[in-house]
Design a protein around this motif. Sequence first.
Motif, mmCIF file in Angstrom:
data_model
loop_
_atom_site.group_PDB
_atom_site.id
_atom_site.type_symbol
_atom_site.label_atom_id
_atom_site.label_comp_id
_atom_site.label_asym_id
_atom_site.label_seq_id
_atom_site.Cartn_x
_atom_site.Cartn_y
_atom_site.Cartn_z
ATOM 1 N N PHE A 53 0.832 -1.205 0.000
ATOM 2 C CA PHE A 53 0.000 0.000 0.000
ATOM 3 C C PHE A 53 0.867 1.255 0.000
ATOM 4 O O PHE A 53 0.631 2.194 -0.781
ATOM 5 C CB PHE A 53 -0.915 -0.020 1.228
ATOM 6 C CG PHE A 53 -1.600 1.281 1.523
ATOM 7 C CD1 PHE A 53 -2.713 1.685 0.787
ATOM 8 C CD2 PHE A 53 -1.133 2.116 2.534
ATOM 9 C CE1 PHE A 53 -3.349 2.895 1.063
ATOM 10 C CE2 PHE A 53 -1.763 3.328 2.810
ATOM 11 C CZ PHE A 53 -2.873 3.713 2.075
ATOM 12 N N TRP A 79 -8.210 1.677 -1.591
ATOM 13 C CA TRP A 79 -7.372 0.476 -1.747
ATOM 14 C C TRP A 79 -8.187 -0.792 -1.510
ATOM 15 O O TRP A 79 -8.043 -1.783 -2.230
ATOM 16 C CB TRP A 79 -6.195 0.540 -0.788
ATOM 17 C CG TRP A 79 -5.256 -0.623 -0.875
ATOM 18 C CD1 TRP A 79 -5.337 -1.799 -0.167
ATOM 19 C CD2 TRP A 79 -4.117 -0.754 -1.723
ATOM 20 N NE1 TRP A 79 -4.305 -2.635 -0.506
ATOM 21 C CE2 TRP A 79 -3.537 -2.020 -1.473
ATOM 22 C CE3 TRP A 79 -3.522 0.083 -2.658
ATOM 23 C CZ2 TRP A 79 -2.398 -2.468 -2.125
ATOM 24 C CZ3 TRP A 79 -2.380 -0.360 -3.308
ATOM 25 C CH2 TRP A 79 -1.843 -1.620 -3.044
ATOM 26 N N LEU A 85 -4.148 2.253 -6.041
ATOM 27 C CA LEU A 85 -4.395 3.667 -5.797
ATOM 28 C C LEU A 85 -4.216 4.429 -7.100
ATOM 29 O O LEU A 85 -3.347 4.095 -7.908
ATOM 30 C CB LEU A 85 -3.428 4.226 -4.740
ATOM 31 C CG LEU A 85 -3.626 3.760 -3.303
ATOM 32 C CD1 LEU A 85 -2.528 4.338 -2.408
ATOM 33 C CD2 LEU A 85 -4.994 4.173 -2.773
#
Length: 222
Positions: A53, A79, A85
């Motif tokens: 992430f 997410w 993203l």
Amino acid sequence: AHIVVSSRLNFYRYQSSEHGNFDGFIAYQFIPLKDSDKQDYALAHGIINYQQFLDAVLRNSLQSLYENPFYFVEMIKYWKSAHTLPGRVEFMQSIINKIIENDIYKYDDHRQKKIDDEIQRIRKALENTAFIMQCMHCTELSSEDYLKALPSSDIRELLKHIGLWSRNDKENWAFEHNNFREFFASSFVNRMNLDEILQYTTMRGDQFAIRPSWMNTFSYLA
């Protein structure tokens, strides 16, 4: 019984922990999140590989937004739904659309049939206002300047109920976050021709020197 009332600062007149809007209540303010806090939050919401992430945050140039708790939570939601993203422009666009739609429904559920028209009116008003503020090199407008920027009482009434824009503790009007102002200003600039852009955004006498106040705005056009 214990009662907790949460509010944004623009709705709550904070003077001290003992003095505020509500008698008998003690006021507290949140401190900035640490990296470990963010990782714990992500894990609690099902994101096991936090490094993946975080890599996506860096890859999409979202670092400045990542530091803000509001945007961080929105990134986590994005997410979880998309497992990726977007870039800054798409990310900001998704947040803005969601805020406007939700706030319109809360303001008047009879407006549902006109939702698309209302969104376009709100976006245009905020784009115009943001551009004016960028040209004035200011982050807030007095009530007098606000009336000049948006003379329509109808659209001003509608904007009162949109969380992107509000009156602050100095009784001036401002965007909830500078990123919103810069994003809307970039949308306005995107409709201008090159000569107009150079006229408003460059140093006098040097059309190749961008005014520093416009640099963040231009980042949304890249």
